[in-house]
Design a protein around this motif. Sequence first.
Motif, PDB file in Angstrom:
ATOM      1  N   MET A 278       0.844  -1.187   0.000  1.00  0.00           N
ATOM      2  CA  MET A 278       0.000   0.000   0.000  1.00  0.00           C
ATOM      3  C   MET A 278       0.890   1.251   0.000  1.00  0.00           C
ATOM      4  SD  MET A 278      -3.027   0.974   2.629  1.00  0.00           S
ATOM      5  CE  MET A 278      -4.504   1.036   1.697  1.00  0.00           C
ATOM      6  N   ASN A 279       0.523   2.226  -0.802  1.00  0.00           N
ATOM      7  CA  ASN A 279       1.287   3.459  -0.918  1.00  0.00           C
ATOM      8  C   ASN A 279       0.875   4.424   0.202  1.00  0.00           C
ATOM      9  OD1 ASN A 279       2.710   5.680  -1.719  1.00  0.00           O
ATOM     10  ND2 ASN A 279       2.012   5.636  -3.832  1.00  0.00           N
ATOM     11  N   ASP A 280       1.830   4.821   1.025  1.00  0.00           N
ATOM     12  CA  ASP A 280       1.526   5.729   2.140  1.00  0.00           C
ATOM     13  C   ASP A 280       1.692   7.197   1.746  1.00  0.00           C
ATOM     14  OD1 ASP A 280       4.268   5.607   1.890  1.00  0.00           O
ATOM     15  OD2 ASP A 280       4.650   5.669   4.042  1.00  0.00           O
ATOM     16  N   ARG A 281       1.958   7.444   0.480  1.00  0.00           N
ATOM     17  CA  ARG A 281       2.094   8.825   0.005  1.00  0.00           C
ATOM     18  C   ARG A 281       0.866   9.193  -0.815  1.00  0.00           C
ATOM     19  NH1 ARG A 281       7.896   8.957  -2.744  1.00  0.00           N
ATOM     20  NH2 ARG A 281       6.546   8.244  -4.396  1.00  0.00           N
ATOM     21  N   PRO A 282       0.038  10.095  -0.286  1.00  0.00           N
ATOM     22  CA  PRO A 282      -1.169  10.466  -1.027  1.00  0.00           C
ATOM     23  C   PRO A 282      -0.811  11.241  -2.295  1.00  0.00           C
ATOM     24  CG  PRO A 282      -0.916  11.852   0.913  1.00  0.00           C
ATOM     25  CD  PRO A 282       0.161  10.802   0.981  1.00  0.00           C
ATOM     26  N   GLY A 283      -1.613  11.078  -3.321  1.00  0.00           N
ATOM     27  CA  GLY A 283      -1.404  11.784  -4.577  1.00  0.00           C
ATOM     28  C   GLY A 283      -2.059  13.151  -4.561  1.00  0.00           C
ATOM     29  N   ILE A 284      -1.640  13.981  -5.483  1.00  0.00           N
ATOM     30  CA  ILE A 284      -2.258  15.297  -5.649  1.00  0.00           C
ATOM     31  C   ILE A 284      -2.526  15.496  -7.142  1.00  0.00           C
ATOM     32  CG2 ILE A 284      -1.146  16.312  -3.625  1.00  0.00           C
ATOM     33  CD1 ILE A 284       0.771  17.739  -5.572  1.00  0.00           C
ATOM     34  N   THR A 285      -3.428  16.394  -7.443  1.00  0.00           N
ATOM     35  CA  THR A 285      -3.717  16.750  -8.822  1.00  0.00           C
ATOM     36  C   THR A 285      -3.171  18.147  -9.063  1.00  0.00           C
ATOM     37  OG1 THR A 285      -5.721  15.418  -8.808  1.00  0.00           O
ATOM     38  CG2 THR A 285      -5.555  17.122 -10.502  1.00  0.00           C
ATOM     39  N   VAL A 286      -2.449  18.282 -10.145  1.00  0.00           N
ATOM     40  CA  VAL A 286      -1.889  19.586 -10.508  1.00  0.00           C
ATOM     41  C   VAL A 286      -2.424  19.952 -11.884  1.00  0.00           C
ATOM     42  CG1 VAL A 286       0.225  20.880 -10.947  1.00  0.00           C
ATOM     43  CG2 VAL A 286       0.203  19.103  -9.197  1.00  0.00           C
ATOM     44  N   ARG A 287      -2.998  21.106 -11.993  1.00  0.00           N
ATOM     45  CA  ARG A 287      -3.526  21.553 -13.281  1.00  0.00           C
ATOM     46  C   ARG A 287      -2.558  22.568 -13.871  1.00  0.00           C
ATOM     47  NH1 ARG A 287      -8.273  19.184 -13.317  1.00  0.00           N
ATOM     48  NH2 ARG A 287      -9.524  19.032 -11.439  1.00  0.00           N
ATOM     49  N   LEU A 288      -2.041  22.239 -15.036  1.00  0.00           N
ATOM     50  CA  LEU A 288      -1.074  23.104 -15.713  1.00  0.00           C
ATOM     51  C   LEU A 288      -1.634  23.513 -17.070  1.00  0.00           C
ATOM     52  CD1 LEU A 288       2.100  20.909 -15.126  1.00  0.00           C
ATOM     53  CD2 LEU A 288       1.389  22.889 -13.778  1.00  0.00           C
ATOM     54  N   GLY A 289      -1.250  24.689 -17.494  1.00  0.00           N
ATOM     55  CA  GLY A 289      -1.600  25.106 -18.835  1.00  0.00           C
ATOM     56  C   GLY A 289      -0.864  24.223 -19.847  1.00  0.00           C
ATOM     57  N   PRO A 290      -1.361  24.153 -21.075  1.00  0.00           N
ATOM     58  CA  PRO A 290      -0.767  23.270 -22.081  1.00  0.00           C
ATOM     59  C   PRO A 290       0.717  23.533 -22.333  1.00  0.00           C
ATOM     60  CG  PRO A 290      -2.796  24.273 -22.918  1.00  0.00           C
ATOM     61  CD  PRO A 290      -2.519  24.881 -21.593  1.00  0.00           C
ATOM     62  N   ASP A 291       1.120  24.785 -22.366  1.00  0.00           N
ATOM     63  CA  ASP A 291       2.528  25.104 -22.629  1.00  0.00           C
ATOM     64  C   ASP A 291       3.433  24.583 -21.518  1.00  0.00           C
ATOM     65  OD1 ASP A 291       1.733  26.355 -24.939  1.00  0.00           O
ATOM     66  OD2 ASP A 291       1.853  28.389 -24.109  1.00  0.00           O
ATOM     67  N   ILE A 292       3.031  24.813 -20.278  1.00  0.00           N
ATOM     68  CA  ILE A 292       3.841  24.350 -19.140  1.00  0.00           C
ATOM     69  C   ILE A 292       3.830  22.829 -19.080  1.00  0.00           C
ATOM     70  CG2 ILE A 292       4.019  24.330 -16.627  1.00  0.00           C
ATOM     71  CD1 ILE A 292       3.006  27.230 -16.662  1.00  0.00           C
ATOM     72  N   ARG A 293       2.660  22.229 -19.266  1.00  0.00           N
ATOM     73  CA  ARG A 293       2.559  20.771 -19.242  1.00  0.00           C
ATOM     74  C   ARG A 293       3.492  20.147 -20.292  1.00  0.00           C
ATOM     75  NH1 ARG A 293      -2.416  19.375 -21.709  1.00  0.00           N
ATOM     76  NH2 ARG A 293      -1.094  19.497 -23.536  1.00  0.00           N
ATOM     77  N   ASP A 294       3.466  20.695 -21.509  1.00  0.00           N
ATOM     78  CA  ASP A 294       4.320  20.155 -22.579  1.00  0.00           C
ATOM     79  C   ASP A 294       5.794  20.326 -22.245  1.00  0.00           C
ATOM     80  OD1 ASP A 294       2.025  19.506 -23.946  1.00  0.00           O
ATOM     81  OD2 ASP A 294       2.144  21.215 -25.339  1.00  0.00           O
ATOM     82  N   ARG A 295       6.134  21.458 -21.696  1.00  0.00           N
ATOM     83  CA  ARG A 295       7.544  21.702 -21.332  1.00  0.00           C
ATOM     84  C   ARG A 295       7.997  20.745 -20.237  1.00  0.00           C
ATOM     85  NH1 ARG A 295      10.279  27.300 -19.202  1.00  0.00           N
ATOM     86  NH2 ARG A 295      12.411  26.556 -19.379  1.00  0.00           N
ATOM     87  N   VAL A 296       7.173  20.573 -19.203  1.00  0.00           N
ATOM     88  CA  VAL A 296       7.509  19.647 -18.122  1.00  0.00           C
ATOM     89  C   VAL A 296       7.659  18.233 -18.678  1.00  0.00           C
ATOM     90  CG1 VAL A 296       6.558  18.534 -16.050  1.00  0.00           C
ATOM     91  CG2 VAL A 296       6.525  21.029 -16.250  1.00  0.00           C
ATOM     92  N   GLN A 297       6.768  17.850 -19.555  1.00  0.00           N
ATOM     93  CA  GLN A 297       6.826  16.505 -20.135  1.00  0.00           C
ATOM     94  C   GLN A 297       8.103  16.312 -20.954  1.00  0.00           C
ATOM     95  OE1 GLN A 297       3.284  15.434 -22.221  1.00  0.00           O
ATOM     96  NE2 GLN A 297       3.773  13.258 -22.152  1.00  0.00           N
ATOM     97  N   ARG A 298       8.482  17.312 -21.749  1.00  0.00           N
ATOM     98  CA  ARG A 298       9.721  17.215 -22.542  1.00  0.00           C
ATOM     99  C   ARG A 298      10.950  17.094 -21.646  1.00  0.00           C
ATOM    100  NH1 ARG A 298       7.326  21.302 -25.537  1.00  0.00           N
ATOM    101  NH2 ARG A 298       8.732  22.834 -24.642  1.00  0.00           N
ATOM    102  N   ILE A 299      10.995  17.891 -20.583  1.00  0.00           N
ATOM    103  CA  ILE A 299      12.147  17.842 -19.676  1.00  0.00           C
ATOM    104  C   ILE A 299      12.214  16.488 -18.984  1.00  0.00           C
ATOM    105  CG2 ILE A 299      13.147  18.807 -17.564  1.00  0.00           C
ATOM    106  CD1 ILE A 299      11.932  21.538 -18.463  1.00  0.00           C
ATOM    107  N   ALA A 300      11.075  16.004 -18.498  1.00  0.00           N
ATOM    108  CA  ALA A 300      11.050  14.701 -17.825  1.00  0.00           C
ATOM    109  C   ALA A 300      11.508  13.597 -18.774  1.00  0.00           C
ATOM    110  CB  ALA A 300       9.642  14.408 -17.308  1.00  0.00           C
TER     111      ALA A 300
END
Length: 93
Positions: free
Chosen positions: A1-23
């Motif tokens: 069982m995962n003891d770290r709760p998840g969170i939802t982060v809402r990002l604009g498309p430009d930031i989301r795409d940039r974060v995804q490319r870096i990752a």
Amino acid sequence: MNDRPGITVRLGPDIRDRVQRIAEHEHQPVASYVQMLIERDLHTRDEAERVIHVSAAPELEGESPGALVREKGETTRRYAKRAETLRVLLGES
């Protein structure tokens, strides 16, 4: 069982795409990259909030630092900022 709760982060498309490319470039999932960013920011904040210790020679212990000398051409705003910084560093009220 995962003891770290998840969170939802809402990002604009430009930031989301940039974060995804870096990752992807760093060969890690987006969630791991975002977690690293949060942890790094918290560490930076912790370091910035650490107490600064001012040391003085033993023979000067308990002595008043005296008046803050205004520098030649120093603005009133800059002088007030330096005076406040010194007051905080020395723990004066």
